[in-house]
Design an enzyme around this catalytic site. Structure first.
Site, PDB file in Angstrom:
ATOM      1  N   ASP A  22      55.164  37.483  79.538  1.00  0.00           N
ATOM      2  CA  ASP A  22      55.399  38.908  79.747  1.00  0.00           C
ATOM      3  C   ASP A  22      54.097  39.634  79.410  1.00  0.00           C
ATOM      4  O   ASP A  22      53.541  39.429  78.333  1.00  0.00           O
ATOM      5  CB  ASP A  22      56.507  39.328  78.758  1.00  0.00           C
ATOM      6  CG  ASP A  22      57.151  40.654  79.083  1.00  0.00           C
ATOM      7  OD1 ASP A  22      56.464  41.531  79.638  1.00  0.00           O
ATOM      8  OD2 ASP A  22      58.341  40.824  78.741  1.00  0.00           O
ATOM      9  N   ASP A  34      55.334  44.417  82.447  1.00  0.00           N
ATOM     10  CA  ASP A  34      56.038  45.530  81.805  1.00  0.00           C
ATOM     11  C   ASP A  34      55.717  46.861  82.508  1.00  0.00           C
ATOM     12  O   ASP A  34      54.544  47.130  82.826  1.00  0.00           O
ATOM     13  CB  ASP A  34      55.545  45.595  80.346  1.00  0.00           C
ATOM     14  CG  ASP A  34      56.336  46.544  79.486  1.00  0.00           C
ATOM     15  OD1 ASP A  34      57.539  46.319  79.327  1.00  0.00           O
ATOM     16  OD2 ASP A  34      55.745  47.510  78.960  1.00  0.00           O
ATOM     17  N   GLU A  81      58.592  45.061  86.222  1.00  0.00           N
ATOM     18  CA  GLU A  81      59.600  45.968  85.684  1.00  0.00           C
ATOM     19  C   GLU A  81      59.264  47.365  86.189  1.00  0.00           C
ATOM     20  O   GLU A  81      58.160  47.864  85.977  1.00  0.00           O
ATOM     21  CB  GLU A  81      59.593  45.951  84.159  1.00  0.00           C
ATOM     22  CG  GLU A  81      60.760  46.740  83.600  1.00  0.00           C
ATOM     23  CD  GLU A  81      60.540  47.275  82.193  1.00  0.00           C
ATOM     24  OE1 GLU A  81      61.528  47.524  81.505  1.00  0.00           O
ATOM     25  OE2 GLU A  81      59.383  47.468  81.792  1.00  0.00           O
ATOM     26  N   HIS A 109      66.606  42.751  76.691  1.00  0.00           N
ATOM     27  CA  HIS A 109      66.388  43.130  75.285  1.00  0.00           C
ATOM     28  C   HIS A 109      66.414  44.643  75.079  1.00  0.00           C
ATOM     29  O   HIS A 109      66.271  45.090  73.950  1.00  0.00           O
ATOM     30  CB  HIS A 109      65.047  42.557  74.825  1.00  0.00           C
ATOM     31  CG  HIS A 109      63.902  43.107  75.617  1.00  0.00           C
ATOM     32  ND1 HIS A 109      63.702  42.800  76.947  1.00  0.00           N
ATOM     33  CD2 HIS A 109      62.933  43.992  75.286  1.00  0.00           C
ATOM     34  CE1 HIS A 109      62.657  43.462  77.383  1.00  0.00           C
ATOM     35  NE2 HIS A 109      62.162  44.192  76.414  1.00  0.00           N
ATOM     36  N   ASP A 110      66.531  45.415  76.156  1.00  0.00           N
ATOM     37  CA  ASP A 110      66.579  46.878  76.044  1.00  0.00           C
ATOM     38  C   ASP A 110      67.978  47.426  76.305  1.00  0.00           C
ATOM     39  O   ASP A 110      68.177  48.646  76.280  1.00  0.00           O
ATOM     40  CB  ASP A 110      65.637  47.531  77.064  1.00  0.00           C
ATOM     41  CG  ASP A 110      64.181  47.186  76.831  1.00  0.00           C
ATOM     42  OD1 ASP A 110      63.787  46.979  75.672  1.00  0.00           O
ATOM     43  OD2 ASP A 110      63.427  47.137  77.829  1.00  0.00           O
TER      44      ASP A 110
HETATM   45  C1  NOJ Z   1      59.804  48.005  78.616  1.00  0.00           C
HETATM   46  C2  NOJ Z   1      60.135  46.930  77.629  1.00  0.00           C
HETATM   47  O1  NOJ Z   1      61.163  46.135  78.144  1.00  0.00           O
HETATM   48  C3  NOJ Z   1      60.509  47.628  76.344  1.00  0.00           C
HETATM   49  O2  NOJ Z   1      61.081  46.759  75.402  1.00  0.00           O
HETATM   50  C4  NOJ Z   1      59.279  48.323  75.812  1.00  0.00           C
HETATM   51  O3  NOJ Z   1      59.629  49.079  74.680  1.00  0.00           O
HETATM   52  C5  NOJ Z   1      58.681  49.259  76.865  1.00  0.00           C
HETATM   53  N1  NOJ Z   1      58.629  48.682  78.175  1.00  0.00           N
HETATM   54  C6  NOJ Z   1      57.288  49.655  76.466  1.00  0.00           C
HETATM   55  O4  NOJ Z   1      56.402  48.566  76.580  1.00  0.00           O
END
Ligand code: NOJ
Length: 545
Positions: A98, A199, A248, A322-323
């Site tokens: 990642d 990301d 993402e 994870h978010d």
């Molecule tokens: C997306 C990531 O999945 C998240 O966990 C992160 O806080 C933000 N981007 C900033 O990098």
């Protein structure tokens, strides 16, 4: 693009900090992942994606990178990573890293230099603008709350940080920044990785720096030079190689995602978008404890399925990461063991019938739930702690905030992976960095693997089907009964074959709809025998030729 298998692959996301601790320090590590490769190979996934393991102050658990070329000692060493890749390859698994390069940590040497003076050679690596002490350059809001500009009294300028104050946005308009990043990507390609997750990669190109009526997203989301930059990155790094890529995409559009992934444009293989996970954000507000809008969920998923299919793009399909809170607690029901198992399987079946590359987040395959934290000291996540302060300042009571965080905090997904019934779910011999969900004695991988009727085997079967059935990869999709308040129904078709997916999202009995034929071979279901009704959380895939 040379990589050929991403359309038939299933990816398993590992959040290393919470996966498996091999040292007893309470934090997961790379050696711990190696110990669990047989489990992942048995599940049958193709790729493992590790969220960032590079050197980092860990304010945002690794998405604040201070050295792209070194591994955070908390997670291990480069030798450990090499060993992980070698052992994974022996077991037929591939490894994706990642990379977060919209921003770096403010502890990164580039930023440390950049901050020193206006004429420092690294000044232009970041985005610095004039403003007065109490009047930042624009009204943009940080995704983690507050204004997106951070004042620096050393030079009387502000730097942009769309996320935490310690995550400074890189200046992608600077050719040197781009070259540094491409060099670093090539380093990891030479190291032997099989793919990358990038990301928030659609935020790289900032447009005009102007005030906005809203949070300011329109000025940097899918910005003016974004496709040029991603195409350039492709050409100078992974393009033409056996490297799988997924970007993402924050608040993106179907048109842009088609552009990011249409093969002839040489950008990325696939994208994540999050619109289907904003169906419990009434009026766009995440921090509420509202329940989700089922009709909107179906509409959003189907709009993207049809749009991406028609435009020859490629999507990732997923419920969890994870978010995000745990899906069984969010769109299913975890109040009883029966409901939890049924709804976890139903959610899996109804998602894995869609077109795209399926992603499974650690613990989803055993139906892990939100942990039900009730006190602020149980939370660790920077976004959550910021939200707590902001909501309290707005006048919400402690209890109201706890009710919201219990549903929406990212920590819901970050509690330790539940391996077995031993203390801390077998995740660590020490004290875990975040509490384990109390239900681990009942919900754990050991129990799930031992029980052929468990959620685990539904995922295993769906993965096998993804590998074997062309209709899942390339079939057309036809949404059905879109106004139905309980059922999510669609049909995939390919060369005279059809696959019906029907799922009851309610805990009630629902009559089988007249419009939907019931004949055919049931390939997968979460009940033993077919009935005239759809039972609570029942889901089936029915094949006809
Ligand atoms: C997306 C990531 O999945 C998240 O966990 C992160 O806080 C933000 N981007 C900033 O990098």
């Amino acid at each position: 693009m040379a990589v050929s298998d991403w359309k038939k692959s299933v990816v398993y996301q590992v959040y290393p900090k919470s996966f498996n601790d091999s040292t007893g320090d309470g934090t997961g590590d790379i050696r711990g992942i190696i110990e669990k490769l047989d489990y992942l190979a048995f599940l049958g996934v193709d790729y493992i994606w590790l969220t960032p393991v590079y050197e980092s102050p860990m304010r945002d658990n690794g998405y604040d990178i201070s050295n792209y070329y070194e591994i955070n000692p908390e997670f291990g060493t480069k030798e450990d990573l090499k060993a992980l890749m070698d052992e994974a390859h022996e077991k037929g698994l591939k490894v994706m890293l990642d990379l977060a390069f919209n921003h770096t940590s403010t502890a990164h040497p580039w930023f440390v230099e950049s901050k020193k003076s206006k004429d420092n050679p690294y000044r232009d690596y970041y985005i610095w603008k004039d403003g007065t002490y109490d009047s930042p350059p624009t009204s943009w809001e940080s995704k983690f709350g507050g204004n997106a500009w951070q004042y620096d009294d050393n030079t009387n300028q502000y730097y942009l940080r769309l996320f935490d104050v310690t995550q400074a946005d890189l200046n992608w308009d600077n050719e040197k920044v781009r070259s540094e990043i491409y060099e670093m990507i090539n380093y990891w390609i030479d190291f032997g990785v099989d793919g990358f997750r990038f990301d928030v990669v659609n935020l790289l190109s900032k447009g005009e720096f102007k005030d906005s009526d809203g949070p300011g997203k329109e000025f940097y989301t899918d910005g003016p030079r974004i496709h040029e930059y991603i195409h350039e990155m492709n050409r100078r790094t992974f393009g033409g190689k056996e490297i799988m890529t997924v970007g993402e995409m924050s608040s993106t559009t179907i048109d842009h995602c088609i552009k990011y992934t249409a093969p002839e444009r040489e950008e990325l293989n696939s994208v994540f978008n999050f619109h289907h996970l904003k169906v419990d954000y009434p009026g766009g507000e995440k921090w509420t404890d509202a329940s989700y809008d089922f009709i909107l969920l179906k509409e959003t998923l189907m709009k993207w399925q049809l749009g991406i299919h028609e435009g020859n793009g490629w999507n990732a399909i997923f419920w969890c990461n994870h978010d995000q809170p745990r899906v069984v607690s969010r769109f299913g029901k975890d109040d009883t063991e029966e409901n939890r198992v049924r709804s976890a399987k139903m959610l899996a079946i109804s998602l894995h019938g869609l077109q795209g590359t399926p992603y499974i987040y650690q613990g989803e395959e055993i139906g892990m739930t939100n942990p039900g934290f009730s006190r602020i000291d149980q939370y660790r996540d920077v976004e959550t702690l910021n939200a707590y302060d902001i909501l309290r300042e707005k006048g919400y009571s402690y209890q109201q905030v706890m009710d919201i965080l219990k549903k929406k905090s990212r920590d819901n997904a970050r509690t330790p992976m539940q391996w077995d019934g031993s203390p801390h779910a077998g995740f660590t011999d020490g004290e875990p960095w975040i509490e384990t969900a109390p239900n681990y004695p009942e919900i754990n991988a050991e129990k799930a693997v031992a029980d052929e009727t468990s959620v685990f085997y539904t995922y295993k079967k769906l993965i096998e089907m993804r590998h074997e059935m062309e209709i899942l990869t390339s079939g057309d999709i036809r949404p059905m009964l879109m106004k139905d308040r309980n059922l999510f129904v669609y049909e995939r078709t390919l060369d005279g074959e059809s696959l019906l997916v029907i799922a009851n999202y309610s805990d009630k009995y629902v009559a089988w709809p007249e419009e939907v034929a019931r004949d055919g071979e049931v390939l997968i279901s979460n009940y033993d025998v077919k009935d005239n009704e759809l039972r609570p959380f029942e889901a089936l895939m029915i094949y006809r030729k």
